[in-house]
Design a protein around this motif. Structure first.
Motif, PDB file in Angstrom:
ATOM      1  N   GLY A   8       0.789  -1.226   0.000  1.00 15.82           N
ATOM      2  CA  GLY A   8       0.000   0.000   0.000  1.00 15.82           C
ATOM      3  C   GLY A   8       0.821   1.275   0.000  1.00 15.82           C
ATOM      4  N   VAL A   9       2.058   1.183  -0.443  1.00 18.19           N
ATOM      5  CA  VAL A   9       2.945   2.346  -0.531  1.00 18.19           C
ATOM      6  C   VAL A   9       3.587   2.335  -1.922  1.00 18.19           C
ATOM      7  N   PRO A  10       4.253   3.423  -2.319  1.00 20.48           N
ATOM      8  CA  PRO A  10       4.929   3.409  -3.615  1.00 20.48           C
ATOM      9  C   PRO A  10       5.886   2.216  -3.731  1.00 20.48           C
ATOM     10  N   ARG A  11       6.029   1.716  -4.956  1.00 22.60           N
ATOM     11  CA  ARG A  11       6.839   0.519  -5.214  1.00 22.60           C
ATOM     12  C   ARG A  11       8.259   0.654  -4.663  1.00 22.60           C
ATOM     13  N   THR A  12       8.884   1.809  -4.838  1.00 20.05           N
ATOM     14  CA  THR A  12      10.259   1.970  -4.348  1.00 20.05           C
ATOM     15  C   THR A  12      10.328   1.829  -2.835  1.00 20.05           C
TER      16      THR A  12
END
Length: 140
Positions: A86-90
């Motif tokens: 649920g967070v940016p891929r990086t």
């Protein structure tokens, strides 16, 4: 698990915005897998009422996802874990690396596609998550 959207994980136990009852299961851990899914779905719904950035916990989200979807030690794709965080891929990839460095998850190449990395909870992490979920089910 390959190709499945992580939204299935967070929404599959949802029923009109309410958690589905955790069914009695055939195996001892089935109720814990359902609890892990319900816990994550509940956390996702909290973001409809409060700012999601206040409650981001990608490490826990990844570990719960691997616990529930990696039943029996099955491996799950890195992409699915990143989506479940649920967070940016990086950000999710940084957490995957950290969890690997701490010995909580193991990575391996997919035998059918070497471009894909498969992830699974380590035995120690699986036992720790199992114990924690068991503990919270007996809280009065």
């Amino acid at each position: 698990m390959r190709g499945q959207d992580a939204a299935l994980f967070s929404d599959q136990n949802a029923n009109n915005g309410l958690l589905s009852p955790i069914a009695v299961s055939a195996t001892p851990d089935e109720h814990l897998y359902a609890l892990a899914r319900a816990f994550t779905a509940s956390r996702r719904r909290l973001t409809t009422h409060l700012d999601a950035s206040l409650f981001a916990n990608p490490g826990l989200d990844i570990m719960l996802f691997l616990f529930a979807e990696g039943q029996g030690g099955r491996a799950v794709t890195t992409n699915a874990c990143c989506a479940a965080a649920g967070v940016p891929r990086t950000t999710a990839l940084r957490w995957v690396k950290l969890l690997q460095e701490r010995g909580l998850i193991d990575g391996s190449d997919d035998i059918t596609d070497r471009r894909v990395t498969m992830l699974a909870l380590s035995d120690r992490a699986r036992q720790n998550i199992r114990t924690w979920l068991t503990d919270i089910t007996v809280v009065p």
